[in-house]
Design a protein around this motif. Sequence first.
Motif, short mmCIF file in Angstrom:
data_model
loop_
_atom_site.label_atom_id
_atom_site.label_comp_id
_atom_site.label_asym_id
_atom_site.label_seq_id
_atom_site.Cartn_x
_atom_site.Cartn_y
_atom_site.Cartn_z
N ALA A 197 0.83 -1.21 0.00
CA ALA A 197 0.00 0.00 0.00
C ALA A 197 0.86 1.25 0.00
N GLY A 198 1.98 1.22 0.72
CA GLY A 198 2.88 2.37 0.72
C GLY A 198 3.45 2.67 -0.65
N ALA A 199 3.86 1.62 -1.36
CA ALA A 199 4.38 1.82 -2.72
C ALA A 199 3.30 2.37 -3.65
N LEU A 200 2.07 1.87 -3.50
CA LEU A 200 0.98 2.34 -4.34
C LEU A 200 0.65 3.81 -4.08
N GLY A 245 -6.44 -7.28 -2.37
CA GLY A 245 -5.71 -6.03 -2.51
C GLY A 245 -4.35 -6.22 -3.17
N LEU A 246 -3.65 -7.29 -2.81
CA LEU A 246 -2.35 -7.58 -3.43
C LEU A 246 -2.52 -7.89 -4.91
N ARG A 283 -6.54 4.91 -11.59
CA ARG A 283 -6.64 5.51 -10.26
C ARG A 283 -7.64 4.72 -9.39
N VAL A 284 -8.76 4.33 -9.98
CA VAL A 284 -9.77 3.60 -9.22
C VAL A 284 -9.22 2.25 -8.75
N VAL A 285 -8.54 1.54 -9.62
CA VAL A 285 -7.96 0.25 -9.24
C VAL A 285 -6.92 0.43 -8.15
N GLY A 286 -6.06 1.45 -8.31
CA GLY A 286 -5.01 1.69 -7.33
C GLY A 286 -5.56 2.07 -5.96
N VAL A 287 -6.53 2.98 -5.95
CA VAL A 287 -7.11 3.41 -4.68
C VAL A 287 -7.88 2.26 -4.03
N THR A 288 -8.56 1.44 -4.83
CA THR A 288 -9.25 0.28 -4.28
C THR A 288 -8.27 -0.67 -3.61
N ALA A 289 -7.13 -0.91 -4.27
CA ALA A 289 -6.11 -1.78 -3.67
C ALA A 289 -5.57 -1.20 -2.37
#
Length: 340
Positions: A82-85, A210-211, A242-248
Amino acid sequence: MAVDVRLAGPSRRVWVLVTLLAAAAVAVVLSLAIGAQWLTPAAVWQAVTDPDPTAPATAIVRELRLPRTVLGVLVGLALGAAGALIQGHTRNPLADPGLLGISAGASFAVVIGIQWGAAQLTGYIWFAFAGALAASVAVFGIASGRRGGPTPVTLALAGMAISALLASFTQSLLLSDDASLNVFRFWVVGSLSGRDADVAVQVLPFILLGLLLAFVNAPALNALGLGEDVARALGQRVTAARVVGVTAIVLLAGAATAACGPIGFLGLIVPHVARTFTGPDHRWLIPCSALAGATLLLLADVLGRVVVSPGELQTGIVLAAIGAPFFIALVRRRQGVVKL
């Protein structure tokens, strides 16, 4: 944030990944062996693979340390990825998963859950996850604005605003109810202790999903690092990415925060360490950050058992002691300026 064009070679990245896997394995062994009663690796191995019901080591490992270690691995993987994302999507090297309001939303929901009678962790963990989800959706919605897409600046600003608002609500509720404050303090300090196997089982599906989304999001995140206009020219659907990343991020950080409380600095530290060896390619950065997060969290937990033995120092406090100097050094190195 300026994109580092220096790329680590594929063979070097493979060695980094293998080294991190080995480090994580060592951290797992230490987590199972070290505590109020130290065990040998042979005793740990026997307790895990061929348990003797009459041996004290069996009860110590299988009932106390193994569930705690499994949860530590899951939470470390989640917060590292999550930090990297979040640093990639906001292009902010000082960002951590809490920037999207995850910690503030989870804290507020936990207090509400406690006041509604969910006094045990297995009860209010769902309140925490729901609060993290709701706060992140609010941040993403506000950041999207009228033009249809969130930007690194609007995500950061919306996250800070929602976090400040929810933090004030949380403090107001706690000041009016001493009983809620006493239960809340157990969760908010950030710790792996006192969590049984049921907690790991509850958060496992969210972390795995999430992973998976994080790995799917990695190629698009590489393109977004070149700028949104370039990403669109390369055929990327920026809003969908953005949606995929924020969801993860929500699934990973929300589940981790719900299970162990707000654990600061881990999502900030490990992407910078991993990026030193992998370069900016998120296809390698995300898995390496995840493994580094699991390793660091377990080592911090072990250190907390050792430094005040026979007592225990909470994992969140240990990571704060490690992360604060790192954060100061990072700010000084960048002269307090974040290039967006």
